[in-house]
Design a protein around this motif. Structure first.
Motif, short mmCIF file in Angstrom:
data_model
loop_
_atom_site.label_atom_id
_atom_site.label_comp_id
_atom_site.label_asym_id
_atom_site.label_seq_id
_atom_site.Cartn_x
_atom_site.Cartn_y
_atom_site.Cartn_z
N ALA A 58 11.17 11.01 -0.44
CA ALA A 58 11.15 9.78 0.83
C ALA A 58 9.92 9.25 0.38
CB ALA A 58 11.33 10.44 2.16
N ALA A 59 8.87 9.87 0.06
CA ALA A 59 7.50 9.02 -0.06
C ALA A 59 7.74 8.23 -1.38
CB ALA A 59 6.56 10.15 -0.37
N ASP A 61 10.13 6.63 -2.39
CA ASP A 61 11.30 5.51 -2.07
C ASP A 61 10.34 4.57 -1.37
OD1 ASP A 61 13.31 6.59 -3.09
OD2 ASP A 61 14.26 7.48 -1.48
N GLU A 62 9.71 4.95 -0.39
CA GLU A 62 8.65 3.93 0.32
C GLU A 62 7.81 3.23 -0.40
OE1 GLU A 62 7.53 5.35 4.59
OE2 GLU A 62 7.75 7.23 3.43
N ILE A 63 7.09 4.27 -1.62
CA ILE A 63 6.18 3.54 -2.41
C ILE A 63 6.80 2.50 -3.25
CG2 ILE A 63 4.65 4.10 -4.53
CD1 ILE A 63 4.06 6.75 -3.40
N ALA A 65 9.47 0.86 -2.60
CA ALA A 65 9.71 -0.40 -1.49
C ALA A 65 8.41 -1.39 -1.39
CB ALA A 65 10.13 0.12 -0.45
N ALA A 66 7.39 -0.43 -1.11
CA ALA A 66 6.18 -1.33 -0.90
C ALA A 66 5.60 -2.14 -2.00
CB ALA A 66 5.14 -0.30 -0.58
N ARG A 75 1.39 -5.88 1.02
CA ARG A 75 1.75 -4.66 0.11
C ARG A 75 0.82 -3.57 0.22
NH1 ARG A 75 2.38 -7.16 -4.39
NH2 ARG A 75 0.11 -6.95 -5.32
N ALA A 78 1.61 -2.22 3.96
CA ALA A 78 2.97 -1.21 3.50
C ALA A 78 2.34 0.12 2.98
CB ALA A 78 3.91 -1.93 2.74
N ILE A 82 2.24 4.26 4.65
CA ILE A 82 3.20 5.68 4.41
C ILE A 82 2.46 6.61 4.75
CG2 ILE A 82 4.01 6.79 2.25
CD1 ILE A 82 4.33 3.62 0.93
N ASP A 83 3.10 7.67 5.13
CA ASP A 83 2.54 8.93 5.73
C ASP A 83 3.13 9.84 4.52
OD1 ASP A 83 1.49 11.18 6.88
OD2 ASP A 83 2.89 11.26 8.51
N THR A 92 -0.81 6.72 -3.14
CA THR A 92 -0.73 5.71 -2.09
C THR A 92 -1.83 5.12 -1.90
OG1 THR A 92 1.26 6.75 -1.28
CG2 THR A 92 0.33 5.04 -0.03
#
Length: 230
Positions: A58-59, A61-63, A65-66, A75, A78, A82-83, A92
């Motif tokens: 999940a992390a 994917d978020e990275i 995307a950012a 950027r 974003a 991210i947590d 991150t």
């Protein structure tokens, strides 16, 4: 064998069986508990492993995307939102700090980098890299002594970024006007067996720029820097 002996043997066997069953009734729950603990522990370990893998995906994917955001400020925001913990969290914040530097938000970049450097859950190499970058991007609002303190632990033997930290310390001496100390540090870097060719060439260039005796140094080391040759 006489009837009396046979009878005694049968009685002894029954007594042993009764004792065995008695032990099982009395202590059998211990074996059951041990089995449950083993099974439960294995299940818990697998659950935690699955949870960690899921969080890492999940992390990631978020990275990704950012990183697809074109604007540096957006950027960075974003990435900071991210947590994530551990290695993912360190990456991150390092990426966010890079974007913050591009937007000239130096104080925020240093804050993000120092957070990584102090994060014990992050891998050591990320902590050291963050501390090094924090000292390198810090502006005049951070004193030379403060930046020296940030680099001191990184310049010691065993540190991954030892020579880069020593180079930065030498540059701080240049900034402070202590030319002699800076030359000595650049000479030490140029003679270090672990120094790369690029780092050694930069050290030679600084020695020349600061008025050091490059001819004597080249004669002693037997190495000719690329910049001097050019």
């Amino acid at each position: 064998m006489s009837n009396s002996e046979s009878f005694i043997d049968e009685v002894s066997e029954e007594v042993r069986k009764d004792q065995l069953f008695g032990y099982m009734r009395k202590y059998g729950w211990i074996a059951v508990v041990l089995v449950l603990l083993v099974v439960g522990g294995t299940a818990l370990t697998e659950y935690r492993k699955a949870q960690a893998e899921s969080a890492a995906r999940a992390a990631g994917d978020e990275i990704l995307a950012a990183l697809e955001i074109d604007d540096d400020v957006a950027r960075a925001e974003a990435l900071q939102a991210i947590d994530a913990e551990g290695g993912a969290g360190a990456i991150t914040r390092l990426l966010a700090a890079s974007d913050l530097v591009e937007t000239e938000a130096t104080a925020a970049a240093v804050e993000a980098l120092e957070a990584v450097a102090m994060d014990e859950a992050a891998p050591e190499i990320y902590r050291e890299l963050a501390a090094l970058k924090a000292a390198m991007v810090a502006d005049d609002a951070t004193s030379i002594d403060e930046r020296r303190a940030m680099l001191a632990g990184l310049a010691t033997p065993g540190s991954t970024f030892r020579l880069i930290a020593q180079e930065q310390l030498a540059l701080l001496n240049v900034e402070a006007g202590d030319t002699e100390a800076a030359i000595d540090q650049f000479v030490a870097i140029s003679q270090d067996a672990e120094a790369t060719r690029g780092l050694r060439d930069r050290a030679f260039s600084m020695i020349v720029a600061l008025g050091g005796d490059i001819d004597a140094l080249v004669s002693n080391t037997g190495q000719t820097p690329t910049e001097v040759e050019q």
